[in-house]
Design a protein around this motif. Structure first.
Motif, PDB file in Angstrom:
ATOM      1  N   ARG A 123      -6.627  -6.223 -12.584  1.00  0.00           N
ATOM      2  CA  ARG A 123      -6.929  -7.416 -11.794  1.00  0.00           C
ATOM      3  C   ARG A 123      -5.785  -8.419 -11.731  1.00  0.00           C
ATOM      4  NH1 ARG A 123     -10.445  -4.869  -9.766  1.00  0.00           N
ATOM      5  NH2 ARG A 123     -12.681  -5.363  -9.701  1.00  0.00           N
ATOM      6  N   ARG A 192     -12.431  -5.776  -5.108  1.00  0.00           N
ATOM      7  CA  ARG A 192     -12.468  -7.211  -5.384  1.00  0.00           C
ATOM      8  C   ARG A 192     -13.348  -7.947  -4.388  1.00  0.00           C
ATOM      9  NH1 ARG A 192      -6.270  -9.046  -6.849  1.00  0.00           N
ATOM     10  NH2 ARG A 192      -5.912  -7.567  -8.565  1.00  0.00           N
ATOM     11  N   GLU A 195     -16.726  -9.200  -5.705  1.00  0.00           N
ATOM     12  CA  GLU A 195     -16.711 -10.459  -6.444  1.00  0.00           C
ATOM     13  C   GLU A 195     -16.520 -11.632  -5.495  1.00  0.00           C
ATOM     14  OE1 GLU A 195     -13.891 -10.440  -9.581  1.00  0.00           O
ATOM     15  OE2 GLU A 195     -14.614  -8.557 -10.463  1.00  0.00           O
ATOM     16  N   GLU A 196     -15.679 -11.471  -4.491  1.00  0.00           N
ATOM     17  CA  GLU A 196     -15.468 -12.561  -3.533  1.00  0.00           C
ATOM     18  C   GLU A 196     -16.740 -12.853  -2.747  1.00  0.00           C
ATOM     19  OE1 GLU A 196     -12.228 -11.243  -1.196  1.00  0.00           O
ATOM     20  OE2 GLU A 196     -10.724 -11.462  -2.802  1.00  0.00           O
ATOM     21  N   LEU A 199     -18.939 -14.884  -4.928  1.00  0.00           N
ATOM     22  CA  LEU A 199     -18.481 -16.270  -4.975  1.00  0.00           C
ATOM     23  C   LEU A 199     -18.909 -17.036  -3.737  1.00  0.00           C
ATOM     24  CD1 LEU A 199     -14.849 -15.755  -6.392  1.00  0.00           C
ATOM     25  CD2 LEU A 199     -16.870 -16.534  -7.624  1.00  0.00           C
ATOM     26  N   SER A 204     -20.559 -18.368  -9.790  1.00  0.00           N
ATOM     27  CA  SER A 204     -19.286 -18.706 -10.406  1.00  0.00           C
ATOM     28  C   SER A 204     -18.521 -17.422 -10.701  1.00  0.00           C
ATOM     29  CB  SER A 204     -19.521 -19.499 -11.691  1.00  0.00           C
ATOM     30  OG  SER A 204     -20.222 -18.706 -12.638  1.00  0.00           O
ATOM     31  N   ARG A 205     -17.280 -17.590 -11.162  1.00  0.00           N
ATOM     32  CA  ARG A 205     -16.476 -16.411 -11.474  1.00  0.00           C
ATOM     33  C   ARG A 205     -17.128 -15.580 -12.583  1.00  0.00           C
ATOM     34  NH1 ARG A 205     -12.548 -13.872  -8.811  1.00  0.00           N
ATOM     35  NH2 ARG A 205     -11.582 -15.892  -8.328  1.00  0.00           N
ATOM     36  N   THR A 206     -17.669 -16.247 -13.582  1.00  0.00           N
ATOM     37  CA  THR A 206     -18.331 -15.531 -14.681  1.00  0.00           C
ATOM     38  C   THR A 206     -19.609 -14.858 -14.212  1.00  0.00           C
ATOM     39  OG1 THR A 206     -17.423 -17.140 -16.234  1.00  0.00           O
ATOM     40  CG2 THR A 206     -19.245 -15.769 -17.009  1.00  0.00           C
TER      41      THR A 206
END
Length: 303
Positions: A123, A192, A195-196, A199, A204-206
């Motif tokens: 990453r 990725r 995850e985006e 978001l 959140s990122r976590t």
């Protein structure tokens, strides 16, 4: 008025010979026969693979003279559990406790360190990333026997010989490089964009990592965990060098006590001990199989 019955009878007339229906039927029969043949072949291969396990369990119930006989005994009709009694009374539970502790420490530590390293390699882009990957590969090329003396001296200086912590440290160092390489491929295979998208949905990122990425990485974690578990559970040579006291033996070392160059080996005890050693591995695989099936689908559905 008279043409209507003729037309109706013509429509209801059976199909002429030479239509493709019989060809399709024959193709379906051929595919069904091929599936049955492949199924029978798979069953035969599975029986060949399972026969050594059956022979191990079968021999554990036989007396010593029947095991060494030239005529094989395929069913232990007049067998006994005397070998299992000898095994359980010869320090099995102490060795089991030692092996379970070392294996669990190795499994948790190796997965934690390897997972974080695989995330960093897949990453992030940082200086020395390529060198680190090459180093991981080069470490795998070093024979384990070439490190025994240095590892022994290191643990002796730290006063960790014949200790669970000392052997666990060596197992973690042995397992982590290959585990990093395995997990790196799984992490790189997760886009990725998932995850985006999480978001964008307000995570959140976590939260995006734990709700989207981590479930999709469950098969990779399971595969790496199986490798770490088997390496720590079955390892013999390194434990033979580090754990040289009878009260600190792992299960592979403990099983060696049933063989002796100066007397007849207790083959029934060896087979019984091997059968008991395999039970935790079978339980682990049953638990892991369910987690792997759940991990394949749990992160693929947005809830």
């Amino acid at each position: 008025m008279t043409a209507t019955p003729a037309i109706t009878s013509a429509r209801k007339s059976p199909a002429r010979p030479g239509t493709p229906k019989p060809a399709r039927a024959s193709g379906s029969l051929w595919r069904r026969g091929r599936r049955r043949l492949l199924g029978a072949l798979a069953v035969g291969i599975a029986l060949i693979w399972a026969f050594p396990i059956y022979w191990m369990v079968n021999s554990s119930f036989l007396p010593h003279n029947r095991i060494r006989s030239t005529e094989p005994t395929f069913l232990p009709i007049d067998g006994s559990v005397a070998a299992y009694q000898r095994v359980l009374d010869s320090g099995f539970f102490s060795a089991l406790r030692t092996s379970l502790t070392i294996t669990l420490i190795t499994l948790v530590a190796a997965l934690l360190f390897a997972f974080l390293a695989a995330l960093a390699l897949s990453r992030f882009r940082f200086r020395g990333r390529t060198s680190f990957i090459v180093t991981v590969l080069v470490i795998q090329m070093i024979p384990a026997e070439a490190l025994f003396i240095s590892q022994f001296k290191m643990l002796e200086g730290w006063q960790l010989l014949n200790s669970v912590l000392g052997l666990s440290l060596l197992y973690v160092a042995t397992v982590v490089p290959f585990t990093i390489w395995m997990l790196r491929g799984f992490v790189a295979g997760v886009p990725r964009e998932l995850e985006e998208a999480a978001l964008v949905d307000g995570c959140s990122r976590t939260q995006a990592f734990f709700r989207v990425t981590l479930p999709l990485l469950a098969p990779g974690l399971v595969a790496s965990g199986v490798y770490a578990f088997l390496q720590a559970w079955n390892e013999f040579t390194l434990a033979l060098v580090i754990m040289n006291r009878p009260d600190s033996m792992t299960l592979p070392l403990w099983l060696r006590t049933f063989t002796d160059a100066n007397r007849v080996s207790d083959w029934a005890g060896i087979m019984a001990g091997s059968a008991l050693i395999a039970i935790p591995v079978i339980i682990f695989f049953l638990l892991v199989q369910r987690r792997m099936a759940a991990g394949l689908v749990s992160g693929a559905v947005k809830g």
